[in-house]
Scaffold this motif. Structure first.
Motif, PDB file in Angstrom:
ATOM      1  N   ALA A  49      37.197  97.736  81.198  1.00 53.30           N
ATOM      2  CA  ALA A  49      36.828  99.053  81.718  1.00 53.30           C
ATOM      3  C   ALA A  49      36.788  99.014  83.235  1.00 53.30           C
ATOM      4  O   ALA A  49      36.609  97.954  83.833  1.00 53.30           O
ATOM      5  N   TYR A  59      37.885 104.431  83.114  1.00 58.85           N
ATOM      6  CA  TYR A  59      39.045 104.194  82.253  1.00 58.85           C
ATOM      7  C   TYR A  59      38.733 102.990  81.386  1.00 58.85           C
ATOM      8  O   TYR A  59      38.137 102.020  81.862  1.00 58.85           O
ATOM      9  N   TYR A  60      39.148 103.068  80.104  1.00 55.48           N
ATOM     10  CA  TYR A  60      38.801 102.022  79.150  1.00 55.48           C
ATOM     11  C   TYR A  60      40.036 101.485  78.422  1.00 55.48           C
ATOM     12  O   TYR A  60      40.995 102.217  78.182  1.00 55.48           O
ATOM     13  N   ASP A  62      41.863 100.522  75.054  1.00 56.69           N
ATOM     14  CA  ASP A  62      41.809 101.179  73.744  1.00 56.69           C
ATOM     15  C   ASP A  62      40.849 100.475  72.790  1.00 56.69           C
ATOM     16  O   ASP A  62      40.187 101.111  71.974  1.00 56.69           O
ATOM     17  N   LYS A  65      37.271 101.782  73.681  1.00 53.98           N
ATOM     18  CA  LYS A  65      37.053 103.207  73.936  1.00 53.98           C
ATOM     19  C   LYS A  65      36.160 103.805  72.839  1.00 53.98           C
ATOM     20  O   LYS A  65      36.377 103.572  71.652  1.00 53.98           O
ATOM     21  N   GLY A  66      35.161 104.557  73.262  1.00 54.46           N
ATOM     22  CA  GLY A  66      34.233 105.166  72.318  1.00 54.46           C
ATOM     23  C   GLY A  66      33.050 104.286  71.959  1.00 54.46           C
ATOM     24  O   GLY A  66      32.080 104.765  71.362  1.00 54.46           O
ATOM     25  N   THR A  69      30.566 101.834  77.513  1.00 50.38           N
ATOM     26  CA  THR A  69      30.439 102.776  78.617  1.00 50.38           C
ATOM     27  C   THR A  69      30.193 102.020  79.912  1.00 50.38           C
ATOM     28  O   THR A  69      29.246 101.222  79.993  1.00 50.38           O
TER      29      THR A  69
END
Length: 124
Positions: A49, A59-60, A62, A65-66, A69
């Motif tokens: 990240a 930006y993360y 894949d 992601k989700g 943070t």
């Protein structure tokens, strides 16, 4: 001399959470983007990240992601990585790094200072 010190790693069960911290010294912290990378045993270091100098843009990868943070507190010269819903495949040494500029990037070559790393182990 720029120094980055990570903390917050440890052992956690799958589904659990950890928060990593990266405290910087010797630099105008708020002028640079920050990033988190990780390296699992036998694998190459990979991007996780990144966050811009102001904290507005992130930006993360894949794979996280989700679940993860990234954030920063420029008043404390500290960047964070909140990791939720951890999986065994998240097991790795996690590194924070300072980018050469203020905008986000996933390229390891665009980071010039690195921390020593902190171990994260997720058990199944």
């Amino acid at each position: 001399q720029v120094q980055l010190v990570e903390s917050g790693g440890g052992l956690v069960q799958a589904g659990g959470s950890l928060r990593l911290s990266c405290t910087a010294s010797g630099q105008p912290f708020s002028s640079y983007a920050m990033g988190w990378f990780r390296q699992a045993p036998g694998k190459e270091r990979e991007f996780v990240a990144t966050i811009s100098s102001s904290g507005v843009n992130t930006y993360y990868a894949d794979a996280v992601k989700g679940r993860f943070t990234i954030s920063r507190d420029n008043t404390k010269n500290t960047a964070y990585l909140q990791m939720n819903s951890l999986k065994p495949e998240d097991t790795a040494v996690y590194y924070c790094a300072r980018a050469i500029a203020g905008w986000i990037t996933r390229l390891a070559g665009a980071y010039d200072y690195w921390g020593q790393g902190t171990q994260v182990t997720v058990s199944s």
